[in-house]
Design a protein around this motif. Structure first.
Motif: not given
Length: 274
Positions: A27, A44, A48
Protein backbone atom coordinates in the motif's frame (compact mmCIF):
# COMPACT_ATOMS: atom_id res chain seq x y z
CA UNK A 1 -7.86 -35.45 13.45
CA UNK A 2 -9.60 -33.26 10.84
CA UNK A 3 -9.78 -30.31 13.25
CA UNK A 4 -6.14 -30.76 14.23
CA UNK A 5 -5.03 -30.87 10.58
CA UNK A 6 -7.04 -27.74 9.85
CA UNK A 7 -5.48 -25.96 12.82
CA UNK A 8 -1.97 -27.06 11.87
CA UNK A 9 -2.43 -25.54 8.41
CA UNK A 10 -3.10 -22.09 9.87
CA UNK A 11 -0.28 -19.55 10.12
CA UNK A 12 1.26 -18.59 13.44
CA UNK A 13 0.53 -15.15 14.88
CA UNK A 14 3.93 -13.94 13.70
CA UNK A 15 3.42 -15.30 10.19
CA UNK A 16 0.00 -13.64 10.01
CA UNK A 17 1.47 -10.32 11.13
CA UNK A 18 4.22 -10.70 8.52
CA UNK A 19 1.54 -11.10 5.85
CA UNK A 20 -0.29 -8.01 7.07
CA UNK A 21 2.95 -6.00 7.17
CA UNK A 22 3.72 -7.07 3.59
CA UNK A 23 0.28 -5.89 2.47
CA UNK A 24 0.88 -2.55 4.17
CA UNK A 25 4.25 -2.22 2.44
CA UNK A 26 2.52 -2.70 -0.91
CA UNK A 27 0.00 0.00 0.00
CA UNK A 28 2.84 2.37 0.83
CA UNK A 29 4.57 1.81 -2.50
CA UNK A 30 1.31 2.15 -4.44
CA UNK A 31 0.45 5.38 -2.64
CA UNK A 32 3.82 6.95 -3.48
CA UNK A 33 3.36 5.94 -7.13
CA UNK A 34 0.01 7.78 -7.44
CA UNK A 35 0.12 10.80 -9.76
CA UNK A 36 -3.44 11.72 -10.72
CA UNK A 37 -4.71 11.82 -7.13
CA UNK A 38 -1.59 13.24 -5.51
CA UNK A 39 -3.17 14.34 -2.22
CA UNK A 40 -4.85 10.96 -1.74
CA UNK A 41 -1.49 9.30 -2.35
CA UNK A 42 0.19 11.54 0.22
CA UNK A 43 -2.51 10.76 2.78
CA UNK A 44 -2.36 7.00 2.17
CA UNK A 45 1.44 6.94 2.26
CA UNK A 46 1.51 8.69 5.62
CA UNK A 47 -1.11 6.31 7.02
CA UNK A 48 0.90 3.31 5.84
CA UNK A 49 4.03 4.70 7.51
CA UNK A 50 2.14 5.12 10.77
CA UNK A 51 0.62 1.65 10.59
CA UNK A 52 3.97 0.02 9.88
CA UNK A 53 5.58 1.92 12.77
CA UNK A 54 2.81 0.70 15.08
CA UNK A 55 3.45 -2.96 14.25
CA UNK A 56 7.22 -2.84 14.90
CA UNK A 57 6.93 -2.90 18.74
CA UNK A 58 5.19 -6.28 18.45
CA UNK A 59 8.52 -7.78 17.39
CA UNK A 60 10.98 -9.08 20.04
CA UNK A 61 13.18 -6.30 21.55
CA UNK A 62 16.37 -7.71 20.01
CA UNK A 63 15.07 -7.18 16.47
CA UNK A 64 16.79 -4.31 14.56
CA UNK A 65 13.70 -2.11 14.19
CA UNK A 66 15.16 1.28 15.14
CA UNK A 67 16.46 2.12 11.67
CA UNK A 68 13.20 1.01 10.06
CA UNK A 69 11.16 3.08 12.50
CA UNK A 70 13.37 6.12 11.88
CA UNK A 71 13.06 5.73 8.11
CA UNK A 72 9.28 5.48 8.24
CA UNK A 73 9.09 8.47 10.56
CA UNK A 74 11.26 10.61 8.27
CA UNK A 75 9.30 9.58 5.18
CA UNK A 76 5.99 10.50 6.82
CA UNK A 77 7.41 13.79 8.13
CA UNK A 78 8.64 14.74 4.65
CA UNK A 79 5.04 14.61 3.42
CA UNK A 80 3.46 16.22 6.48
CA UNK A 81 3.63 19.90 5.33
CA UNK A 82 1.93 18.98 2.05
CA UNK A 83 -0.85 17.11 3.83
CA UNK A 84 -1.25 19.93 6.36
CA UNK A 85 -1.66 22.51 3.58
CA UNK A 86 -4.41 20.39 2.03
CA UNK A 87 -6.13 19.91 5.39
CA UNK A 88 -6.07 23.67 5.99
CA UNK A 89 -8.09 24.15 2.79
CA UNK A 90 -10.47 21.34 3.71
CA UNK A 91 -11.00 22.70 7.24
CA UNK A 92 -11.59 26.22 5.93
CA UNK A 93 -14.30 24.92 3.60
CA UNK A 94 -15.97 23.03 6.46
CA UNK A 95 -15.96 26.12 8.67
CA UNK A 96 -17.22 28.35 5.86
CA UNK A 97 -20.13 25.96 5.31
CA UNK A 98 -21.04 25.44 8.97
CA UNK A 99 -20.58 28.93 10.40
CA UNK A 100 -21.06 32.59 9.59
CA UNK A 101 -17.41 33.47 9.15
CA UNK A 102 -14.93 35.73 7.41
CA UNK A 103 -13.65 32.76 5.42
CA UNK A 104 -14.47 34.32 2.06
CA UNK A 105 -13.70 33.05 -1.42
CA UNK A 106 -10.48 35.14 -1.65
CA UNK A 107 -9.24 33.57 1.60
CA UNK A 108 -10.02 30.07 0.33
CA UNK A 109 -8.24 30.85 -2.93
CA UNK A 110 -5.18 32.04 -1.00
CA UNK A 111 -5.10 28.79 0.98
CA UNK A 112 -5.54 26.77 -2.23
CA UNK A 113 -2.69 28.66 -3.93
CA UNK A 114 -0.47 28.01 -0.94
CA UNK A 115 -1.27 24.30 -1.12
CA UNK A 116 -0.57 24.12 -4.87
CA UNK A 117 2.68 26.05 -4.54
CA UNK A 118 3.94 23.71 -1.83
CA UNK A 119 3.15 20.64 -3.95
CA UNK A 120 4.83 22.18 -7.01
CA UNK A 121 7.93 23.03 -5.02
CA UNK A 122 8.14 19.55 -3.48
CA UNK A 123 7.75 17.88 -6.89
CA UNK A 124 10.55 20.00 -8.32
CA UNK A 125 12.78 18.84 -5.48
CA UNK A 126 11.71 15.20 -5.86
CA UNK A 127 9.98 14.57 -9.24
CA UNK A 128 7.21 11.99 -8.94
CA UNK A 129 8.59 11.14 -5.47
CA UNK A 130 11.47 9.17 -7.01
CA UNK A 131 13.77 9.73 -4.02
CA UNK A 132 11.01 8.90 -1.59
CA UNK A 133 10.13 5.74 -3.50
CA UNK A 134 13.74 4.58 -3.45
CA UNK A 135 13.82 5.16 0.31
CA UNK A 136 10.50 3.35 0.72
CA UNK A 137 11.87 0.35 -1.21
CA UNK A 138 14.85 0.25 1.14
CA UNK A 139 12.57 0.36 4.17
CA UNK A 140 10.33 -2.37 2.75
CA UNK A 141 13.33 -4.64 2.18
CA UNK A 142 14.40 -4.10 5.80
CA UNK A 143 10.88 -4.90 7.03
CA UNK A 144 10.84 -8.15 5.05
CA UNK A 145 14.17 -9.13 6.64
CA UNK A 146 12.82 -8.94 10.20
CA UNK A 147 12.11 -12.18 12.09
CA UNK A 148 8.33 -12.00 12.23
CA UNK A 149 8.12 -15.69 13.14
CA UNK A 150 9.63 -14.86 16.55
CA UNK A 151 6.52 -12.95 17.61
CA UNK A 152 4.63 -14.69 20.42
CA UNK A 153 1.11 -13.97 21.74
CA UNK A 154 2.53 -13.21 25.20
CA UNK A 155 4.82 -10.55 23.75
CA UNK A 156 1.91 -9.02 21.85
CA UNK A 157 -0.12 -8.79 25.06
CA UNK A 158 2.80 -7.09 26.85
CA UNK A 159 3.15 -4.60 24.00
CA UNK A 160 -0.55 -3.73 24.17
CA UNK A 161 -0.37 -3.20 27.93
CA UNK A 162 2.57 -0.84 27.46
CA UNK A 163 0.73 1.09 24.73
CA UNK A 164 -2.39 1.38 26.88
CA UNK A 165 -0.38 2.83 29.77
CA UNK A 166 1.11 5.41 27.39
CA UNK A 167 -2.35 6.37 26.13
CA UNK A 168 -3.69 6.79 29.68
CA UNK A 169 -0.71 8.93 30.63
CA UNK A 170 -1.09 11.13 27.54
CA UNK A 171 -4.82 11.48 28.18
CA UNK A 172 -4.24 12.66 31.76
CA UNK A 173 -1.72 15.26 30.60
CA UNK A 174 -3.94 16.45 27.75
CA UNK A 175 -6.92 16.97 30.04
CA UNK A 176 -4.73 18.76 32.59
CA UNK A 177 -2.77 21.00 30.21
CA UNK A 178 -5.45 21.67 27.57
CA UNK A 179 -2.81 22.52 24.95
CA UNK A 180 -2.74 21.54 21.25
CA UNK A 181 0.58 19.76 21.73
CA UNK A 182 -0.73 17.62 24.59
CA UNK A 183 -3.92 16.76 22.70
CA UNK A 184 -1.89 15.82 19.63
CA UNK A 185 0.33 13.51 21.72
CA UNK A 186 -2.79 11.84 23.12
CA UNK A 187 -4.14 11.38 19.61
CA UNK A 188 -0.88 9.91 18.28
CA UNK A 189 -0.65 7.37 21.08
CA UNK A 190 -4.33 6.43 20.85
CA UNK A 191 -4.00 6.00 17.08
CA UNK A 192 -0.92 3.82 17.46
CA UNK A 193 -2.72 1.58 19.95
CA UNK A 194 -5.72 1.40 17.63
CA UNK A 195 -3.51 0.25 14.76
CA UNK A 196 -1.89 -2.39 16.97
CA UNK A 197 -5.28 -3.69 18.04
CA UNK A 198 -6.49 -3.80 14.43
CA UNK A 199 -3.38 -5.66 13.27
CA UNK A 200 -3.67 -8.18 16.10
CA UNK A 201 -7.40 -8.67 15.55
CA UNK A 202 -6.80 -9.52 11.89
CA UNK A 203 -3.73 -11.66 12.64
CA UNK A 204 -5.52 -13.64 15.36
CA UNK A 205 -8.39 -14.38 12.97
CA UNK A 206 -5.94 -15.55 10.33
CA UNK A 207 -4.21 -17.76 12.92
CA UNK A 208 -7.48 -19.23 14.19
CA UNK A 209 -6.92 -18.02 17.74
CA UNK A 210 -9.59 -17.66 20.44
CA UNK A 211 -12.44 -15.45 19.32
CA UNK A 212 -13.16 -13.77 22.66
CA UNK A 213 -9.90 -11.81 22.85
CA UNK A 214 -10.04 -11.14 19.11
CA UNK A 215 -13.49 -9.58 19.47
CA UNK A 216 -12.31 -7.54 22.46
CA UNK A 217 -9.52 -6.09 20.34
CA UNK A 218 -12.05 -5.11 17.69
CA UNK A 219 -14.29 -3.36 20.22
CA UNK A 220 -11.36 -1.51 21.77
CA UNK A 221 -10.14 -0.38 18.35
CA UNK A 222 -13.61 0.92 17.50
CA UNK A 223 -13.70 2.98 20.70
CA UNK A 224 -10.26 4.42 20.00
CA UNK A 225 -11.33 5.31 16.48
CA UNK A 226 -14.04 7.58 17.89
CA UNK A 227 -11.52 9.20 20.25
CA UNK A 228 -8.95 9.84 17.52
CA UNK A 229 -11.62 11.24 15.17
CA UNK A 230 -12.63 13.82 17.76
CA UNK A 231 -9.04 14.73 18.55
CA UNK A 232 -8.30 14.78 14.83
CA UNK A 233 -10.73 17.63 14.25
CA UNK A 234 -8.94 19.70 16.89
CA UNK A 235 -5.61 18.98 15.21
CA UNK A 236 -6.99 19.91 11.79
CA UNK A 237 -8.31 23.15 13.23
CA UNK A 238 -4.89 23.99 14.68
CA UNK A 239 -3.32 23.32 11.28
CA UNK A 240 -5.86 25.72 9.76
CA UNK A 241 -4.96 28.41 12.31
CA UNK A 242 -1.26 28.03 11.54
CA UNK A 243 -1.93 28.26 7.80
CA UNK A 244 -3.93 31.47 8.17
CA UNK A 245 -1.03 33.03 10.07
CA UNK A 246 1.25 32.31 7.12
CA UNK A 247 -0.98 33.85 4.43
CA UNK A 248 0.08 37.20 2.90
CA UNK A 249 -1.63 40.16 4.56
CA UNK A 250 -4.82 41.40 2.93
CA UNK A 251 -8.00 43.00 4.20
CA UNK A 252 -9.84 39.67 4.08
CA UNK A 253 -7.05 37.75 5.81
CA UNK A 254 -6.68 40.39 8.53
CA UNK A 255 -10.44 40.30 9.17
CA UNK A 256 -10.34 36.52 9.49
CA UNK A 257 -7.40 36.63 11.90
CA UNK A 258 -9.28 39.09 14.09
CA UNK A 259 -12.37 36.87 14.06
CA UNK A 260 -10.34 33.79 14.94
CA UNK A 261 -9.13 35.45 18.13
CA UNK A 262 -12.68 35.58 19.47
CA UNK A 263 -14.20 32.44 17.94
CA UNK A 264 -11.42 29.86 17.72
CA UNK A 265 -12.21 28.29 21.11
CA UNK A 266 -15.79 27.46 20.11
CA UNK A 267 -14.86 26.41 16.58
CA UNK A 268 -12.16 24.04 17.81
CA UNK A 269 -14.85 22.11 19.68
CA UNK A 270 -17.16 21.90 16.69
CA UNK A 271 -18.17 18.41 15.61
CA UNK A 272 -17.28 18.80 11.95
CA UNK A 273 -16.26 15.73 9.98
CA UNK A 274 -16.08 15.15 6.28
Amino acid sequence: MINKTKHDSLPSLGSALSTLATRECRRLLRALAMRKQRQEGIHEARKSCRRLRSILPLLPPEQPTDAVDHGLRELAHSLAPLRDAHMAVRTAKLLATAHETSITRPVLQALERRCEQMIDHALKQDPHWRQRRVEAQRIVAAIHALSWHDIRPSLAIQTLKHSKRRVKKARRKALALRTPAASHRWRRRARKLRYQLEFLRKARRMAGMKKHRTQQYGEQAKHLSAVTDQLGWRQDFQIFLDAVKQLPNSAKVLALRQELKSKSASWSEAELHA
